[in-house]
Enzyme design. Structure first.
Site, short mmCIF file in Angstrom:
data_model
loop_
_atom_site.label_atom_id
_atom_site.label_comp_id
_atom_site.label_asym_id
_atom_site.label_seq_id
_atom_site.Cartn_x
_atom_site.Cartn_y
_atom_site.Cartn_z
N LYS A 35 2.71 -1.02 0.86
CA LYS A 35 2.98 0.40 0.73
C LYS A 35 3.27 0.73 -0.73
O LYS A 35 4.09 0.07 -1.38
CB LYS A 35 4.18 0.80 1.60
N LYS A 47 -6.57 3.83 14.51
CA LYS A 47 -5.37 3.51 15.28
C LYS A 47 -5.56 4.07 16.68
O LYS A 47 -5.88 5.24 16.85
CB LYS A 47 -4.13 4.10 14.61
#
Length: 331
Positions: free
Chosen positions: A113, A220
Site C-alpha cells: 500500500k 474481487k
C-alpha cells in the site's frame, strides 16, 4: 444485479442463518482496526456479506448478490485446486515490514500500500525498499495506491519507485481518463498499470478495458456481484486479471478462491491471503498461505469462534437492517 436466470432465495432463509462477527486486525488497514462481516449458510455452504460500513446500499447490494450467488447459485468448474497468492503490506513504517511479511510464509509476491493519507513519498520509498530487502532480488513487488495520486504525483512516484523492480502499479489515480494518462506517461518504464476501483466501483466495469486505460484488471468477487458475474466480466474484458480479496473472513476469501480457480488463464499471483491480516478468524482452519499458495475449498465456521467474536447487539441489528434493505434492492 443477480444473473438474469437466478432465483432470489426468501429473505427468511437468509435471516435464519445470519451471524455477524467483529474481528480485530493485526494492524490498521484501510483506516479500520475491526473488520465486521455477516455470514450466511445456503445450500452450497457458507457465504459472506461484508461490504465496508461506509458503502451505500446501492453498492452494498452487489455484495449481497455475491453472497447469494456463492451460497445459493450455480457452481462453476474448478480448473485448479490451489492458487498462488501474494502477501499484503499495509502502509506501515519501514521497521514494521518484516514483522508483517513474516505472516505470509512462502509468498514470492508482495502488494504494498502506497499513497496513504498523511504520508509522503519518502514513506513509500522506505517501505518498498524494506520489502525489497526482505524479498531479495527474485521477489515480486506490486504497488496499490488506492487512487491516492494525481496524474503528476503518480508519474513522479512511479519514477521514484521503479528502481525496486515493480510488477505493476494498481489504481494510481481515480478516473479512467487519469489511468490512461498515467499508463501513457510511464509506458517507457515498462511498468503495467492495473485497475481496481475503476472496475469494482464503476457503473460499467468494462469501461477501463475499452478505453485502453489498464494492462491488468483487479477483480474481487463480492464487489462485482459474485463469481458468476465476475467470470462474465473477465471474459468480456479480454485482459489478464488478478483476483483479490476485500479483507474478508476465510468464508469470503473462499468465494474469491473459487473465482480464481474457475478462470482459464491465471497469470499473476492473487491477493487472497488477507486472512493473515486478521488477528482472529471465524474458523479453526483459516485460509492461510502455505508455500505461497492457498487450497481452493469451502470454509465451515466454528460455532465457538462465532460466539466469541459475535458483534454487539446494536451492530448485529445494524447489519441485519442493512441486509434487509439490500435484499429489497435485489428483489
Amino acid at each position: 444485479m443477480l444473473p438474469h436466470d437466478a432465483t432470489l432465495p426468501p429473505l427468511d432463509d437468509l435471516l435464519r442463518t445470519a451471524r455477524v462477527v467483529a474481528l480485530p486486525l493485526v494492524t490498521t488497514f484501510r483506516g479500520i482496526g475491526i473488520r465486521e462481516a455477516l455470514l450466511l449458510e445456503g445450500p452450497n455452504g457458507f457465504t459472506e456479506f461484508s461490504p465496508f460500513t461506509e458503502y451505500g446500499d446501492d453498492e452494498a447490494a452487489r455484495w449481497l448478490a455475491a453472497a447469494i450467488d456463492f451460497g445459493w447459485g450455480p457452481t462453476h468448474p474448478l480448473l485448479r485446486d490451489t492458487v498462488m497468492v501474494n502477501a499484503t503490506l499495509p502502509a506501515v513504517a519501514a521497521h514494521e515490514v518484516s514483522g508483517i511479511l513474516d505472516r505470509f510464509p512462502g509468498c514470492r509476491t508482495v502488494k504494498i500500500k502506497v499513497a496513504d493519507p498523511g504520508q509522503v513519498l519518502a514513506d513509500d520509498v522506505a517501505r518498498v525498499s524494506a520489502a525489497r530487502d526482505y524479498l531479495g532480488p527474485e521477489g515480486r513487488i506490486r504497488l496499490d495506491a488506492n487512487a491516492g495520486w494525481t496524474v503528476d504525483e503518480a508519474e513522479k512516484a512511479i519514477h521514484a519507485l521503479a528502481v525496486f523492480d515493480l510488477e505493476y502499479v494498481e489504481q494510481p489515480c481515480v478516473s479512467v481518463d487519469e489511468l490512461a494518462q498515467v499508463r501513457t506517461r510511464v509506458k517507457y518504464m515498462g511498468i503495467p498499470i492495473a485497475a481496481d476501483e475503476s472496475v469494482r466501483k464503476a457503473d460499467d466495469p468494462l469501461a477501463v478495458a475499452r478505453a485502453g486505460a489498464a494492462d491488468i484488471l483487479i477483480v474481487k468477487a463480492q464487489p462485482l456481484g459474485g463469481v458468476t458475474a465476475a467470470l462474465a466480466i473477465i471474459a468480456d474484458a479480454g485482459l489478464p486479471v488478478v483476483v483479490s480479496s476485500a479483507l474478508e473472513t476465510s468464508v469470503g476469501i473462499s468465494m474469491g478462491l473459487h473465482l480464481a480457480a474457475a478462470i482459464p488463464e491465471l497469470e499473476f499471483d492473487c491477493g487472497l491471503a488477507t486472512a493473515s491480516l486478521l488477528a482472529v478468524d471465524v474458523t479453526d482452519a483459516p485460509l492461510l498461505s502455505v508455500n505461497g499458495q492457498l487450497d481452493v475449498r469451502r470454509v465451515v465456521p466454528s460455532e465457538a469462534l462465532l460466539e466469541a467474536h459475535a458483534a454487539s447487539a446494536d451492530r448485529t441489528n445494524w447489519w441485519l437492517s442493512r441486509l434487509k434493505r439490500c435484499y429489497e434492492l435485489l428483489d
